[in-house]
Scaffold this motif. Structure first.
Motif, PDB file in Angstrom:
ATOM      1  N   PHE A  75       0.822  -1.198   0.000  1.00  0.00           N
ATOM      2  CA  PHE A  75       0.000   0.000   0.000  1.00  0.00           C
ATOM      3  C   PHE A  75       0.863   1.257   0.000  1.00  0.00           C
ATOM      4  CE2 PHE A  75      -3.802  -2.433   1.121  1.00  0.00           C
ATOM      5  CZ  PHE A  75      -4.778  -1.695   0.477  1.00  0.00           C
ATOM      6  N   LYS A  76       1.910   1.275   0.801  1.00  0.00           N
ATOM      7  CA  LYS A  76       2.682   2.519   0.907  1.00  0.00           C
ATOM      8  C   LYS A  76       3.471   2.792  -0.374  1.00  0.00           C
ATOM      9  CE  LYS A  76       7.191   1.400   2.958  1.00  0.00           C
ATOM     10  NZ  LYS A  76       8.148   1.780   4.015  1.00  0.00           N
ATOM     11  N   ILE A  77       3.961   1.748  -1.050  1.00  0.00           N
ATOM     12  CA  ILE A  77       4.678   1.956  -2.313  1.00  0.00           C
ATOM     13  C   ILE A  77       3.723   2.492  -3.377  1.00  0.00           C
ATOM     14  CG2 ILE A  77       5.821   0.766  -4.226  1.00  0.00           C
ATOM     15  CD1 ILE A  77       7.182  -1.011  -2.143  1.00  0.00           C
ATOM     16  N   ASN A 123      -3.307   5.394   0.791  1.00  0.00           N
ATOM     17  CA  ASN A 123      -2.497   5.832   1.927  1.00  0.00           C
ATOM     18  C   ASN A 123      -2.765   4.940   3.141  1.00  0.00           C
ATOM     19  OD1 ASN A 123      -1.063   7.133   3.882  1.00  0.00           O
ATOM     20  ND2 ASN A 123      -2.085   9.103   3.685  1.00  0.00           N
ATOM     21  N   PRO A 124      -1.918   3.938   3.400  1.00  0.00           N
ATOM     22  CA  PRO A 124      -2.165   3.045   4.540  1.00  0.00           C
ATOM     23  C   PRO A 124      -2.089   3.773   5.873  1.00  0.00           C
ATOM     24  CG  PRO A 124       0.048   2.689   3.680  1.00  0.00           C
ATOM     25  CD  PRO A 124      -0.650   3.612   2.718  1.00  0.00           C
ATOM     26  N   ALA A 196       7.347  15.454  -1.705  1.00  0.00           N
ATOM     27  CA  ALA A 196       7.905  15.244  -0.369  1.00  0.00           C
ATOM     28  C   ALA A 196       7.022  14.307   0.447  1.00  0.00           C
ATOM     29  CB  ALA A 196       8.062  16.588   0.345  1.00  0.00           C
ATOM     30  N   ALA A 197       5.689  14.489   0.335  1.00  0.00           N
ATOM     31  CA  ALA A 197       4.765  13.601   1.050  1.00  0.00           C
ATOM     32  C   ALA A 197       4.914  12.171   0.554  1.00  0.00           C
ATOM     33  CB  ALA A 197       3.326  14.085   0.866  1.00  0.00           C
ATOM     34  N   ALA A 202       6.996   6.703   1.419  1.00  0.00           N
ATOM     35  CA  ALA A 202       7.811   5.583   0.935  1.00  0.00           C
ATOM     36  C   ALA A 202       8.756   5.044   1.999  1.00  0.00           C
ATOM     37  CB  ALA A 202       8.606   6.012  -0.297  1.00  0.00           C
ATOM     38  N   VAL A 203       9.237   5.925   2.877  1.00  0.00           N
ATOM     39  CA  VAL A 203      10.194   5.480   3.914  1.00  0.00           C
ATOM     40  C   VAL A 203       9.512   5.278   5.251  1.00  0.00           C
ATOM     41  CG1 VAL A 203      12.105   6.648   2.756  1.00  0.00           C
ATOM     42  CG2 VAL A 203      10.831   7.863   4.533  1.00  0.00           C
TER      43      VAL A 203
END
Length: 210
Positions: A75-77, A123-124, A196-197, A202-203
């Protein structure tokens, strides 16, 4: 919930809704570029995913995402990639519109609604926020499902107020920028913030489980 619990929950939920996350940055950008009314209508796209997140919190899906490293990472990727792509399109737009938004108001709204929807649904962190924030206000001596739904409905109502604030602020910013020929700078700032968001998402680490 007691009156005292609501007295804590409401201001805390409103403060959380004002956090400048990806969807609020979109509302700010849409307000600057298209005006408050268009930004408010476009923001409706975020509420179906948010309502699903509330439902997910009520039935325990937030815990599933928290405990599943694979699901959370997928989900985040996906969400990070979408935010970076969207931000890049805004950076390249200059003083005009990016290629994902047509100029006519009738053609524009579906694209903006889709932006809000996709930004929210991928957006998890949003689901985890609903789970982590609502859970402490649930009375364990009472059925949890109805309490989650009630708390979630209140949080979504406060989200509407936050959208209005961001959309109005965006329109003021856009009016100022247009009067000085700086609309391109607004596009670049919006794009940069979304990139940036996306990078932060991603990290982002998966929340630790106990």
């Amino acid at each position: 919930m007691t009156f005292e619990s609501w007295a804590v929950f409401v201001p805390a939920a409103f403060a959380l809704s004002l956090y400048p996350g990806p969807n609020n940055l979109l509302a700010l950008s849409h307000g600057a570029r298209f005006g408050t009314a268009t930004a408010l209508v476009a923001a409706a796209g975020r509420f179906p995913p948010f309502a699903l997140f509330v439902l997910g919190a009520a039935i325990g899906l937030g815990t599933l995402i928290t405990t599943s490293a694979t699901l959370f990472t997928a989900f985040k990727i996906l969400g990070a990639a979408y935010l970076v792509w969207l931000g890049w399109r805004m950076l390249r737009a200059g003083d005009g519109l990016d290629g994902t938004v047509e100029a006519g108001p009738g053609a524009r709204l579906p694209a903006l609604l889709r932006r809000e929807f996709l930004t929210a649904i991928t957006n998890p962190k949003a689901m985890l926020v609903f789970t982590a924030f609502l859970a402490p206000f649930v009375d364990p001596s009472q059925p949890a499902f109805g309490q989650f739904v009630l708390l979630g409905a209140a949080a979504l109502a406060l989200e509407v107020a936050a959208v209005v604030i961001y959309a109005v602020a965006g329109e003021r910013l856009g009016g100022f920028a247009r009067s000085r020929g700086l609309l391109g700078a607004v596009n670049k700032a919006s794009g940069g913030l979304l990139i940036a968001a996306g990078a932060l998402l991603a990290v982002a680490s998966r929340p630790a489980t106990t």
